[in-house]
Design an enzyme around this catalytic site. Structure first.
Site, PDB file in Angstrom:
ATOM      1  CB  CYS A 152      -4.717  -2.432  -5.776  1.00 18.11           C
ATOM      2  SG  CYS A 152      -4.461  -1.737  -4.338  1.00 18.11           S
TER       3      CYS A 152
ATOM      4  CB  SER B  93     -14.025  -2.003   1.127  1.00 17.99           C
ATOM      5  OG  SER B  93     -13.525  -1.856  -0.062  1.00 17.99           O
TER       6      SER B  93
ATOM      7  CB  THR C  27      -6.377   6.764  -5.416  1.00 17.22           C
ATOM      8  OG1 THR C  27      -6.724   6.183  -4.057  1.00 17.22           O
ATOM      9  CG2 THR C  27      -4.871   7.467  -5.327  1.00 17.22           C
TER      10      THR C  27
ATOM     11  CD  GLU D  42      -6.897   8.186  -1.575  1.00 11.61           C
ATOM     12  OE1 GLU D  42      -7.432   6.907  -1.603  1.00 11.61           O
ATOM     13  OE2 GLU D  42      -6.796   8.752  -2.606  1.00 11.61           O
TER      14      GLU D  42
HETATM   15 FE1  F3S Z   1      -4.309   0.401  -4.557  1.00  9.95          FE
HETATM   16 FE2  F3S Z   1      -2.572   2.472  -4.647  1.00  9.95          FE
HETATM   17 FE3  F3S Z   1      -4.297   2.404  -6.428  1.00  9.95          FE
HETATM   18  S1  F3S Z   1      -3.702   1.572  -2.660  1.00  9.95           S
HETATM   19  S2  F3S Z   1      -6.087   1.306  -5.638  1.00  9.95           S
HETATM   20  S3  F3S Z   1      -2.767   0.989  -6.186  1.00  9.95           S
HETATM   21  S4  F3S Z   1      -3.758   3.841  -5.210  1.00  9.95           S
END
Ligand code: F3S
Length: 660
Positions: free
Chosen positions: A14, A224, A168, A126
């Site tokens: 990501c 993960s 997130t 997180e």
């Molecule tokens: Fe990646 Fe940031 Fe979203 S680490 S999953 S882009 S919150």
């Protein structure tokens, strides 16, 4: 038919992970010494690659050495840790994902007396970092159910401002449910949808592909959490094959599927995804070429770790069993992989010829052996059973294996479920020790799939059962009906009886025909007694019960078997100035007036009688209306004296002696 393989467009790094990895690569390109605070991403292969390039992984900032720059990973770190780095002037580069940082800002600017609700995994780094930045109080909920269960806490907290944010990578469907739950509890809550769009897009695309495929290969680290969520999503729709690298794939795990999808977690490098794609294409091509050969020699079938196979027991020894799984390998199941019970004996568990469902644990092609496990398959199935029982409400059965601080552990289908003390017994303060090694039924209250934890309740079943019994009782109860009940508690004014679902009360006056000072003189807790319904208060759900029976009514016995003029043996039970009371029957005392105690004058009854003394007396009066009995000792004495005197008189017709 040729197998179709499709790869999800969203698979791979990501934005946040790519940014963090790029930051490291740039540092390496500049020749800087760097270390990461925790593994930069949940991908063992990439972490190993970086380690080979000199990137160290440290746990605490203080472990960094002079000249080294610390990289903060995309999850972010706790506020105190960051402050320590500032205070110690440790050089660092902050790769916290901007989307995570946005959450830090939200929770840090909430009111000090406000409450922050974080939807996420409490133990995830997180979430740890988010919690550390809340200006006021916070709670973490794993799902909507957990949020509803905290309703009272949220309301009770009396917090002025309630704010909700999400981890997130939180499941987007569950987030919708959380919002619904919170709105029911607190209409003024401020809700921030902080689920990363990349996560939502990846989950939605994965779900769509899983629906359209026969199998999904999910590439990503075993630790993960976002990969684990993708596996869960796929499992709902098709066969899910989770691999970390292409090396874990072989023909056995992907054969037979016509449509296979590939997706990957946010921290899976593109290179690994490509390797998986290539390996799959190669396997499927070879499979076509070899299929004729395979058909000729089935006995040379291969197997792979994690595969589910059927094995036939060929021999048994005290430490393991040998099984034939239809491949060229010699299969065996060690005792430790057969059962959870260390005292179990192999011969009691299986016998030769039994067919068992087993999981392949380790294939050794060099030695030609394969280690298998029944226990792991049982545990996997048990885990699924426990996880789904929270939704289905299924009643599970298990054995209490441990009594620990705060509750008990119950083993069911190979999974240990925690039952808090408050949920372990039907009523509070019961001793938990008595449950050890007992078989119990319970329900699952909540589960945490990522952490493989479940919380159960024995009390929930007892409560349900009681409700059913209660409903059945109220639909049939009638005045006069008799019940077998158990004495549950005693008070000064009566005894409470458990009638099975409903409690009724026997007033102290209804316990005995005799006068008693306390119910314990007649019954004790735990006694099983027969009672009858005297009165029903349906509105308040109260039942008055009777215990003393009419056939034992001493006044009825008295009326039937005693009459005025009858001589009886009685026991003096009390003395007063005007006479003595004597027990005629248990529950009926009669009065011997002072004038009826003796033929002589009596100063006070205690001069001639004592309590407990047995005397003979005549019944001189029976008044059933006033429940009064009068007795007389003197009447018997008078009769005796008269009889003696009359026997001393000469017989009628006898000549009187002559008097000279
Ligand atoms: Fe990646 Fe940031 Fe979203 S680490 S999953 S882009 S919150």
């Amino acid at each position: 038919m040729k197998t179709v393989i499709r790869t999800a467009e969203s698979a791979g790094f990501c934005f946040g992970v790519k940014r963090a990895v790029d930051m490291i690569i740039n540092c390496l390109d500049r020749g800087e010494n760097i270390c990461t605070l925790g593994p930069i991403i949940h991908n063992t292969q990439l972490v190993e690659e970086l380690s080979a390039k000199g990137v160290r992984v440290i746990k605490f900032p203080e472990e960094s050495v002079s000249g080294e720059t610390v990289i903060i990973r995309s999850h972010g770190i706790e506020r105190d840790t960051q402050k320590r780095m500032d205070d110690l002037e440790i050089p660092y580069l902050d790769a916290t994902c901007p989307f995570v940082k946005k959450i830090h800002e939200i929770v840090a600017t909430t009111e000090k007396d406000g409450l922050v609700i974080i939807a996420g995994d409490d133990s995830h780094p997180e979430v740890e970092a988010i919690k550390s930045r809340c200006s006021g109080k916070h709670i973490v909920v794993a799902d909507a159910k957990a949020l509803s269960e905290r309703a009272e806490d949220i309301l009770k907290s009396g917090r002025k401002a309630v704010t909700m944010v999400a981890q997130t990578t939180f499941d987007s469907n569950e987030w919708e449910r959380c919002i619904e739950s919170l709105k029911k509890i607190c209409t003024t809550a401020e809700i921030f949808d902080t689920i990363c769009n990349a996560t939502a897009v990846r989950q939605q695309e994965t779900e769509k592909m899983a629906r359209e495929s026969d199998a999904m290969v999910i590439v990503g680290g075993r630790h993960s959490s976002n990969t684990a969520k993708l596996v869960d999503i796929c499992r709902r729709h098709c066969t899910a094959i989770h691999v970390e690298t292409a090396a874990e794939l072989n023909s056995r795990c992907i054969q037979g599927f016509q449509k296979i999808g590939i997706t990957a977690g946010a921290s899976t490098p593109v290179r690994i995804i490509k390797e998986v794609q290539e390996a799959m294409s190669e396997i499927l091509e070879n499979q076509t070429e070899l299929s004729f050969e395979e058909m000729l020699d089935q006995s040379f079938k291969s197997t792979y770790n994690g595969e589910k196979v059927i094995g036939t027991v060929t021999s048994i020894s005290p430490t393991e069993i040998a099984v034939d799984i239809g491949t060229k390998h010699a299969g065996y199941v060690p005792l430790s992989e057969l059962s959870d019970d260390p005292s179990a004996k192999v011969e009691e568990l299986v016998k030769k010829g039994d067919q068992l469902e087993l999981m392949v644990v380790r294939v050794n092609d060099v030695e030609g052996t394969v280690m298998l496990s029944k226990k792991r398959l049982d545990v996997a199935a048990g885990f699924e059973k426990v996880m789904t029982a929270v939704d289905t409400g299924e009643i599970l059965e298990g054995i209490v294996t441990d009594v620990i601080k705060g509750g008990i552990l119950v083993l069911t289908s190979g999974v240990k479920v925690f039952i808090p003390a408050s949920q372990a017994t039907a009523s509070r303060n019961e001793d938990l020790g008595g449950l050890l090694r007992k078989r119990v039924n319970f329900k699952i209250l909540e589960v945490n799939r990522p952490r493989r934890r479940a919380v159960g309740s024995i009390r929930a079943i007892a409560k349900e059962l009681r409700k059913l019994q209660e409903d059945a009782f109220w639909s049939t109860v009638a005045v006069g009906a008799t019940y077998e009940g158990t004495v549950k508690s005693l008070t000064d004014y009566g005894a409470f009886i458990d009638l099975g679902g409903v409690d009724g009360m026997v007033h102290i006056s209804e316990l005995s025909w005799s006068k008693i000072r306390h119910p314990s003189q007649v019954v004790k807790i735990g006694d099983k007694i027969s009672v009858f319904v005297k009165n029903i208060d349906e509105e308040n759900h109260k039942i008055s019960l009777g215990y003393k029976k009419e056939e034992n009514n001493p006044w009825a016995i008295l009326e039937k078997s005693y009459q005025v003029g009858q001589d009886v043996k009685v026991k003096i039970v009390s003395l007063t100035a005007f006479g003595a009371f004597a027990e005629l029957l248990p529950g009926v005392d009669g009065l011997i007036h002072i004038s009826q105690i003796s033929r002589d004058r009596v100063g006070k009854p205690a001069d001639v009688l004592t309590v407990g003394q047995e005397v003979e007396a005549k019944i001189t009066e029976l008044d059933f209306d006033k429940k009064r009995v009068n007795l007389s000792i003197r009447a018997i004495l008078d009769e005796r004296t008269a009889a003696e005197e009359s026997s001393a008189q000469p017989a009628t017709g006898e000549a009187a002696p002559e008097v000279e």
